[in-house]
Design a protein around this motif. Sequence first.
Motif, mmCIF file in Angstrom:
data_model
loop_
_atom_site.group_PDB
_atom_site.id
_atom_site.type_symbol
_atom_site.label_atom_id
_atom_site.label_comp_id
_atom_site.label_asym_id
_atom_site.label_seq_id
_atom_site.Cartn_x
_atom_site.Cartn_y
_atom_site.Cartn_z
ATOM 1 N N VAL A 35 0.873 -1.221 0.187
ATOM 2 C CA VAL A 35 0.045 -0.031 0.099
ATOM 3 C C VAL A 35 0.880 1.388 0.084
ATOM 4 C CG1 VAL A 35 -1.624 1.313 1.348
ATOM 5 C CG2 VAL A 35 -1.911 -0.943 0.979
ATOM 6 N N ALA A 36 1.873 1.311 0.698
ATOM 7 C CA ALA A 36 2.727 2.377 0.880
ATOM 8 C C ALA A 36 3.591 2.560 -0.428
ATOM 9 C CB ALA A 36 3.870 2.441 2.061
ATOM 10 N N LEU A 37 4.196 1.482 -0.905
ATOM 11 C CA LEU A 37 4.777 1.904 -2.139
ATOM 12 C C LEU A 37 3.827 2.153 -3.309
ATOM 13 C CD1 LEU A 37 6.728 -1.421 -2.264
ATOM 14 C CD2 LEU A 37 7.821 0.911 -2.010
ATOM 15 N N MET A 38 2.668 1.677 -3.454
ATOM 16 C CA MET A 38 1.438 1.998 -4.581
ATOM 17 C C MET A 38 1.340 3.385 -4.361
ATOM 18 S SD MET A 38 1.352 -0.651 -6.641
ATOM 19 C CE MET A 38 -0.241 -0.264 -7.528
ATOM 20 N N TYR A 39 0.728 3.788 -3.008
ATOM 21 C CA TYR A 39 0.373 5.291 -2.871
ATOM 22 C C TYR A 39 1.735 6.194 -3.235
ATOM 23 C CZ TYR A 39 -1.030 9.425 -0.369
ATOM 24 O OH TYR A 39 -1.551 10.721 -0.031
ATOM 25 N N ASN A 40 2.623 5.932 -3.070
ATOM 26 C CA ASN A 40 4.112 6.881 -3.278
ATOM 27 C C ASN A 40 4.097 6.877 -4.759
ATOM 28 O OD1 ASN A 40 4.613 7.466 -0.685
ATOM 29 N ND2 ASN A 40 6.215 5.874 -0.709
ATOM 30 N N LEU A 41 3.825 5.786 -5.606
ATOM 31 C CA LEU A 41 3.647 5.891 -7.207
ATOM 32 C C LEU A 41 2.680 6.487 -7.812
ATOM 33 C CD1 LEU A 41 4.692 1.904 -7.918
ATOM 34 C CD2 LEU A 41 6.296 4.277 -8.110
ATOM 35 N N ILE A 42 1.341 6.151 -7.131
ATOM 36 C CA ILE A 42 0.046 6.529 -8.038
ATOM 37 C C ILE A 42 -0.762 7.517 -7.020
ATOM 38 C CG2 ILE A 42 0.098 4.818 -9.505
ATOM 39 C CD1 ILE A 42 -2.079 3.203 -7.752
ATOM 40 N N GLY A 43 -0.324 7.738 -5.879
ATOM 41 C CA GLY A 43 -1.236 8.597 -5.114
ATOM 42 C C GLY A 43 -2.473 7.756 -4.459
ATOM 43 N N TRP A 46 -7.211 4.474 -4.921
ATOM 44 C CA TRP A 46 -7.550 3.333 -3.999
ATOM 45 C C TRP A 46 -7.740 2.114 -4.684
ATOM 46 C CZ3 TRP A 46 -4.678 5.125 -0.325
ATOM 47 C CH2 TRP A 46 -4.762 6.431 0.135
ATOM 48 N N SER A 47 -8.715 2.244 -5.975
ATOM 49 C CA SER A 47 -9.072 1.161 -6.510
ATOM 50 C C SER A 47 -8.077 0.310 -7.497
ATOM 51 C CB SER A 47 -10.314 1.510 -7.592
ATOM 52 O OG SER A 47 -9.798 2.355 -8.395
ATOM 53 N N LEU A 48 -6.813 1.210 -7.765
ATOM 54 C CA LEU A 48 -5.994 0.689 -8.240
ATOM 55 C C LEU A 48 -5.019 -0.196 -7.469
ATOM 56 C CD1 LEU A 48 -4.636 3.336 -10.879
ATOM 57 C CD2 LEU A 48 -5.828 1.257 -11.477
ATOM 58 N N ILE A 49 -4.671 0.470 -6.257
ATOM 59 C CA ILE A 49 -4.172 -0.277 -5.109
ATOM 60 C C ILE A 49 -4.658 -1.328 -4.708
ATOM 61 C CG2 ILE A 49 -3.111 -0.055 -2.679
ATOM 62 C CD1 ILE A 49 -2.887 3.165 -3.331
ATOM 63 N N ALA A 50 -6.001 -1.508 -4.407
ATOM 64 C CA ALA A 50 -6.880 -2.592 -4.098
ATOM 65 C C ALA A 50 -6.906 -3.651 -5.212
ATOM 66 C CB ALA A 50 -8.311 -2.215 -3.747
#
Length: 74
Positions: A35-43, A46-50
């Motif tokens: 989650v932290a890595l994805m958030y840093n990449l794409i902000g 949430w649906s993309l991270i999920a």
Amino acid sequence: MADLDHSSDDTSVDSREESSQDSKLEFSEDEETLVALMYNLIGERWSLIAGRIPGRTAEEIEKYWTSRYSTVSE
């Protein structure tokens, strides 16, 4: 008698919601890292991270993130 049936249904729904909400915030170490890595990449997408974490919804991810990393001071 219908009232008794109805109130027992409400109780079972409430207990399921409470246990469901508790489990939403319990993330494994791997999930937290992802989650932290994805958030840093794409902000806050949430649906993309999920989509990268099986069994998690966008709402769960967002709720986890805001509860864990909220910068609001009380």
